[in-house]
Design a protein around this motif. Structure first.
Motif, PDB file in Angstrom:
ATOM      1  N   ASN A 169       0.819  -1.209   0.000  1.00 27.38           N
ATOM      2  CA  ASN A 169       0.000   0.000   0.000  1.00 27.38           C
ATOM      3  C   ASN A 169       0.857   1.264   0.000  1.00 27.38           C
ATOM      4  O   ASN A 169       0.535   2.259  -0.658  1.00 27.38           O
ATOM      5  CB  ASN A 169      -0.926   0.004   1.213  1.00 27.38           C
ATOM      6  N   GLU A 206      -4.100   4.583  -7.561  1.00 25.09           N
ATOM      7  CA  GLU A 206      -4.359   4.553  -6.123  1.00 25.09           C
ATOM      8  C   GLU A 206      -5.580   3.691  -5.804  1.00 25.09           C
ATOM      9  O   GLU A 206      -6.461   3.491  -6.651  1.00 25.09           O
ATOM     10  CB  GLU A 206      -4.563   5.986  -5.607  1.00 25.09           C
ATOM     11  N   ARG A 207      -5.610   3.186  -4.580  1.00 25.15           N
ATOM     12  CA  ARG A 207      -6.735   2.358  -4.141  1.00 25.15           C
ATOM     13  C   ARG A 207      -8.041   3.143  -4.176  1.00 25.15           C
ATOM     14  O   ARG A 207      -8.064   4.330  -3.864  1.00 25.15           O
ATOM     15  CB  ARG A 207      -6.503   1.855  -2.712  1.00 25.15           C
ATOM     16  N   ARG A 259       2.249   1.567  -3.481  1.00 30.35           N
ATOM     17  CA  ARG A 259       1.192   1.956  -4.418  1.00 30.35           C
ATOM     18  C   ARG A 259       0.886   3.445  -4.309  1.00 30.35           C
ATOM     19  O   ARG A 259       0.728   4.133  -5.323  1.00 30.35           O
ATOM     20  CB  ARG A 259      -0.063   1.128  -4.138  1.00 30.35           C
TER      21      ARG A 259
END
Length: 404
Positions: free
Chosen positions: A73, A123-124, A76
Motif C-alpha cells: 500500500n 491509487e486504491r 502503491r
C-alpha cells in the motif's frame, strides 16, 4: 522565443519550447519526466511510510500483514504521487508538441488534469474520495483567493465560522444518529473527542457539571497536544539555532487557541444538548442545533482550511444520503474526475499564480521536486499577465535571508 499579443488574454501564447519554459535544467523531456518521477517517488515514501505506520500501529506485530498489505500500500501510494509529478512534465511536453505552442490552459491545467487522472487510477479506490476531498478544498481556497484579488467577490465576515458551524451540524447529527459513523476517519476523531462521561470521584459533584468540565479539559488537551506536535518541527529548528526556546514552543499562542477551540467545541455541544433534553426537543433536531452552536467555536482559530475540509465532509455525507434515498445516482469514477480536475486547478495556480497557493503546499511542491519547480521560467510565464514570478521570488529571497 516569441510571444503573441492577441486578445483575450487566455488566447495569448508562448512559442518557446518545453525546455525553454518548463524543464530548463535539462533539454531531454524523457530524462526530466523520469527525474521528477523518481524525486517524487522517494519523497512520497518518506511521507506515506510513517503515515501508514502510525495509522496501523496496532497491527505492526503481524509480519504477514506488514509484508503483504502495509508495504504494497505504501509503494502503491508512492507510485500514485510520482505519476502525478513525473506525468505532469511528460504531458506538459506532449501537449506542447501537440499544439506547437503554450496556451494559457494547455500550459499547466491540461497536462495536470491528464497526469492526475492517470495517477488517481493507480491509487486504491478506498483512498480516492479522501484525496479528492483534500485537493478540492485546496482548489476552492485558491479560486476564492484569486476571485477576491480580482475584486469579483467579497469576503463574508466570519465566513469560515459560518461554514464550520453548518458542517458541524451535519457531522454531529450523523455522529449522534448513526452508529456506524465512527468507522470512518472523521467519525473516529469525533468519537475520541467526545469520550464517554467521566464518573466524578466526589459524591457531591453534579454529573452534568463534571462532564462539562472534564469534556472541556479533554478537548483542550487534545487541541493543545495536536497543534504543539504540528509546530514541533518548525520550532525544533529555531530551538536548535537558539532563536527560540522550549518555553516559546510550549507557550505558542496557536496551540493555546486550538486547545480553546476544541474545548469550547465539546463544551458548547454538550451544554446545548443537555439543555434541549430538558425541554424534550427531538433527538434529530437537538443534534443539528447543538452542532450549529458547537461550530461557533471556530471563532478561536478562524481556519479556512479546517472549515473547508469540514464543509467538504458534510457535503459528502449529504450526497451519500441522497444516493441512498434514490434522489441522485452514484458515479463510480466521480471521485477520480473530481481529483483530476481539482489537482489541475492547483497545478495551474502553482504555475501561473503561486502567490494564491497556501505557503505550506508551495513548500511541499518545492521539497518534493527538490527545487526543480523553481527552474521554470516564471518571468516568461509573466507574459500572460498573472504575476507568476511573485511567489518564486518571495521564496528565493526568504531562502537567501535565512542562509545569511
Amino acid at each position: 522565443m516569441g510571444m503573441s499579443v492577441s486578445r483575450p488574454s487566455q488566447w495569448l501564447y508562448l512559442t518557446g519550447s518545453c525546455h525553454e519554459v518548463g524543464h530548463t535544467w535539462n533539454p531531454s523531456c524523457i530524462y526530466c519526466s523520469c527525474e521528477i518521477l523518481l524525486f517524487v517517488f522517494l519523497g512520497a515514501i518518506k511521507i506515506y511510510l510513517p503515515l501508514y505506520l502510525l495509522s496501523n500501529v496496532r497491527r505492526l506485530g503481524d509480519l504477514r500483514w506488514v509484508l503483504l498489505s502495509l508495504l504494497p500500500n505504501v509503494l502503491r501510494s508512492a507510485v500514485f504521487l510520482s505519476i502525478n509529478g513525473g506525468g505532469f512534465v511528460a504531458f506538459l511536453c506532449a501537449v506542447r508538441r501537440l499544439f506547437g505552442r503554450f496556451y494559457f490552459y494547455s500550459s499547466a491545467f491540461l497536462p495536470a488534469f491528464l497526469a492526475s487522472l492517470c495517477a488517481i487510477m493507480v491509487e486504491r479506490k478506498s483512498r480516492r474520495a479522501l484525496l479528492a476531498g483534500y485537493v478540492s478544498c485546496l482548489s476552492i481556497e485558491i479560486v476564492h483567493s484569486v476571485l477576491k484579488s480580482k475584486g469579483l467577490i467579497k469576503s463574508l465576515p466570519f465566513g469560515e465560522v459560518l461554514i464550520f458551524s453548518l458542517a458541524s451540524a451535519v457531522l454531529l447529527h450523523r455522529q449522534g444518529t448513526n452508529r456506524s459513523s465512527s468507522q470512518d476517519g472523521v467519525g473516529s476523531l469525533l468519537s475520541g473527542l467526545f469520550r464517554p462521561p467521566v464518573e466524578c470521584p466526589i459524591n457531591i459533584c453534579n454529573p452534568i457539571v463534571t462532564n462539562l468540565v472534564w469534556g472541556g479539559a479533554w478537548g483542550f488537551f487534545c487541541g493543545y497536544l495536536v497543534q504543539s506536535l504540528l509546530s514541533l518541527l518548525s520550532y525544533w529548528k529555531k530551538i536548535k539555532n537558539k532563536t527560540a526556546s522550549i518555553k516559546d514552543w510550549l507557550g505558542n499562542k496557536r496551540s493555546v487557541k486550538f486547545g480553546l477551540f476544541l474545548a469550547s467545541f465539546v463544551t458548547w455541544f454538550k451544554l446545548s444538548n443537555w439543555l434541549m433534553i430538558l425541554f424534550a426537543v427531538p433527538r434529530n433536531l437537538r443534534m443539528i442545533i447543538s452542532g450549529l452552536i458547537a461550530g461557533l467555536s471556530m471563532i478561536f482559530v478562524r481556519s479556512s482550511a479546517l472549515s473547508l475540509y469540514a464543509g467538504w465532509k458534510a457535503m459528502e455525507i449529504v450526497y451519500f444520503m441522497a444516493v441512498k434515498k434514490g434522489y441522485v445516482k452514484s458515479w463510480y469514477y466521480g471521485d477520480a474526475l473530481l481529483y483530476a480536475f481539482s489537482t489541475a486547478v492547483v497545478f495551474h495556480s502553482v504555475f501561473f499564480e503561486g502567490h494564491h497557493v497556501r505557503e505550506a503546499y508551495w513548500k511541499f511542491m518545492i521539497d518534493v521536486t527538490r527545487s526543480r519547480l523553481l527552474h521554470i521560467q516564471f518571468p516568461t510565464v509573466d507574459h500572460f499577465g498573472t504575476n507568476s514570478s511573485i511567489r518564486p521570488n518571495q521564496f528565493i529571497q526568504k531562502l537567501s535571508s535565512s542562509s545569511d
